[in-house]
Scaffold this motif. Structure first.
Motif, mmCIF file in Angstrom:
data_model
loop_
_atom_site.group_PDB
_atom_site.id
_atom_site.type_symbol
_atom_site.label_atom_id
_atom_site.label_comp_id
_atom_site.label_asym_id
_atom_site.label_seq_id
_atom_site.Cartn_x
_atom_site.Cartn_y
_atom_site.Cartn_z
ATOM 1 N N LEU A 3 0.961 -1.180 0.126
ATOM 2 C CA LEU A 3 -0.113 -0.027 0.082
ATOM 3 C C LEU A 3 0.892 1.433 0.042
ATOM 4 C CD1 LEU A 3 -3.135 0.897 0.263
ATOM 5 C CD2 LEU A 3 -2.552 0.991 2.620
ATOM 6 N N TYR A 4 0.875 2.062 -0.877
ATOM 7 C CA TYR A 4 1.336 3.351 -1.082
ATOM 8 C C TYR A 4 0.477 4.326 -0.462
ATOM 9 C CZ TYR A 4 4.312 1.115 -4.622
ATOM 10 O OH TYR A 4 4.948 0.261 -5.394
ATOM 11 N N GLU A 5 1.270 5.120 0.575
ATOM 12 C CA GLU A 5 0.404 5.841 1.552
ATOM 13 C C GLU A 5 1.021 6.959 2.129
ATOM 14 O OE1 GLU A 5 -1.276 3.939 5.126
ATOM 15 O OE2 GLU A 5 0.861 3.636 5.962
ATOM 16 N N LEU A 24 -6.464 -7.029 9.272
ATOM 17 C CA LEU A 24 -5.265 -7.060 8.320
ATOM 18 C C LEU A 24 -4.223 -6.277 8.704
ATOM 19 C CD1 LEU A 24 -7.842 -7.702 5.227
ATOM 20 C CD2 LEU A 24 -6.593 -9.457 6.284
ATOM 21 N N ASP A 25 -2.865 -6.596 8.078
ATOM 22 C CA ASP A 25 -1.872 -5.705 8.164
ATOM 23 C C ASP A 25 -1.077 -6.055 6.856
ATOM 24 O OD1 ASP A 25 0.089 -3.944 9.023
ATOM 25 O OD2 ASP A 25 1.091 -5.310 10.316
ATOM 26 N N ILE A 26 -0.740 -4.926 5.920
ATOM 27 C CA ILE A 26 0.046 -5.478 4.949
ATOM 28 C C ILE A 26 1.231 -4.325 4.761
ATOM 29 C CG2 ILE A 26 -2.061 -6.179 3.604
ATOM 30 C CD1 ILE A 26 -2.075 -3.485 1.901
ATOM 31 N N PRO A 27 2.104 -4.750 3.762
ATOM 32 C CA PRO A 27 3.430 -3.995 3.767
ATOM 33 C C PRO A 27 2.991 -2.412 3.286
ATOM 34 C CG PRO A 27 3.398 -6.205 2.771
ATOM 35 C CD PRO A 27 2.188 -5.970 3.150
ATOM 36 N N ARG A 28 3.661 -1.408 3.535
ATOM 37 C CA ARG A 28 3.273 -0.156 3.267
ATOM 38 C C ARG A 28 4.482 0.641 2.688
ATOM 39 N NH1 ARG A 28 -1.707 1.543 6.327
ATOM 40 N NH2 ARG A 28 -2.407 -0.516 7.146
ATOM 41 N N GLU A 29 4.545 1.559 1.762
ATOM 42 C CA GLU A 29 5.545 2.375 1.379
ATOM 43 C C GLU A 29 5.054 3.931 1.524
ATOM 44 O OE1 GLU A 29 7.781 1.289 -2.009
ATOM 45 O OE2 GLU A 29 8.303 3.286 -2.518
ATOM 46 N N LEU A 30 5.951 4.619 2.032
ATOM 47 C CA LEU A 30 5.576 5.917 2.211
ATOM 48 C C LEU A 30 5.623 6.671 1.061
ATOM 49 C CD1 LEU A 30 4.740 8.282 4.245
ATOM 50 C CD2 LEU A 30 7.380 8.759 4.656
ATOM 51 N N ILE A 31 4.519 7.511 0.630
ATOM 52 C CA ILE A 31 4.680 8.617 -0.389
ATOM 53 C C ILE A 31 4.272 9.911 0.199
ATOM 54 C CG2 ILE A 31 3.287 9.467 -2.493
ATOM 55 C CD1 ILE A 31 5.218 6.979 -3.022
ATOM 56 N N ASP A 32 5.199 10.802 0.222
ATOM 57 C CA ASP A 32 4.838 12.065 1.130
ATOM 58 C C ASP A 32 4.279 13.145 -0.235
ATOM 59 O OD1 ASP A 32 4.953 14.295 2.261
ATOM 60 O OD2 ASP A 32 7.042 14.400 2.923
ATOM 61 N N GLY A 36 5.237 16.462 -2.792
ATOM 62 C CA GLY A 36 5.081 15.958 -3.925
ATOM 63 C C GLY A 36 5.491 14.634 -4.534
ATOM 64 N N ASP A 37 5.616 13.782 -3.680
ATOM 65 C CA ASP A 37 6.122 12.335 -4.159
ATOM 66 C C ASP A 37 5.167 11.967 -5.291
ATOM 67 O OD1 ASP A 37 8.244 12.644 -2.590
ATOM 68 O OD2 ASP A 37 7.596 11.220 -1.349
ATOM 69 N N ASN A 38 3.819 12.292 -5.001
ATOM 70 C CA ASN A 38 2.743 11.744 -5.769
ATOM 71 C C ASN A 38 2.772 12.373 -7.165
ATOM 72 O OD1 ASN A 38 1.821 13.996 -4.447
ATOM 73 N ND2 ASN A 38 -0.267 13.659 -5.417
#
Ligand SMILES: N[C@@H](CCC(=O)N[C@@H](CS)C(=O)NCC(=O)O)C(=O)O
Length: 204
Positions: A3-5, A24-32, A36-38
């Motif tokens: 999950l990108y979040e 549920l717990d799933i791997p996540r990746e930080l998008i700031d 402006g990362d998105n």
């Protein structure tokens, strides 16, 4: 699956609460998003709407839109049901989900973005539209109050994704100093009840 979040943002919180309710717990990746990362090409190659949350599936496909992501988890982990069980309950959840989305989250989101100018690096902010959106958002509160006076949860007797959406919507509203106090006794009580749920622990 990943999950990108940006964890602090409302739509990411919506998915996190949904996952927590499902256990549920799933791997996540930080998008700031504030940095402006998105807006970068790499993220836009993954996310159709260029926004968080975006879910990467094991088959290499990506899903965006928080409710589509919640729907996916509902389909693969049906219990506890958060989109309703009977035919009628599913329709009610859908009805309230759309009301909260279209008459609530869209408007308060526009009010915040245009009045606080948090994303002025990427969009024109129109103050008049911010004020108008806020005015229109406020019209939803009596509807919510009446529904929650008559029922413990938005779609009736059972907690659902529509409650999660309404919760994050009201959390957004606090950014413009709209607090749910005793003027809205049923919404206030519902909010207090929801905050007792383990998935909501620590969220004021
Ligand atoms: N309708 C979308 C809205 C997603 C959305 O607006 N995400 C915000 C964070 S809550 C975002 O990515 N903002 C960054 C930007 O607007 O550039 C959903 O439900 O996922």
């Amino acid at each position: 699956m990943k999950l990108y979040e940006t964890p602090s943002t409302p739509n990411c919180l919506r998915v996190s609460l949904f996952l927590a309710e499902k256990g549920l717990d799933i791997p996540r990746e930080l998008i700031d998003v504030r940095a402006g990362d998105n807006l970068k090409e790499d993220f836009n190659n993954k996310s159709v709407n260029g926004l968080v949350p975006t879910l990467e599936l094991d088959n290499g496909e990506y899903l965006c839109e928080s409710i589509a992501i919640c729907r996916y988890f509902e389909e693969i982990h049906p219990h506890p049901a958060l989109f309703g069980t009977s035919h009628l309950e599913r329709a009610r959840v859908e009805m309230w989900q759309r009301i909260i989305e279209l008459q609530g989250i869209m408007l308060i989101g526009q009010a915040i973005r245009n009045l606080t100018q948090i994303y002025k690096d990427r969009e024109n902010c129109i103050e008049d539209w911010g004020h108008e959106a806020l005015l229109r958002f406020r019209k939803l509160l009596p509807t919510l109050e009446a529904q929650l006076k008559a029922h413990p949860y938005l779609a009736g007797d059972n907690f659902s994704v529509a409650d999660i959406s309404a919760f994050i919507m009201l959390k957004m509203a606090t950014k413009l100093d709209i607090e749910i106090d005793q003027r809205w006794p049923s919404i206030h009580q519902w909010q207090k009840n929801i905050q007792q749920r383990p998935a909501f622990a620590g969220l004021g």
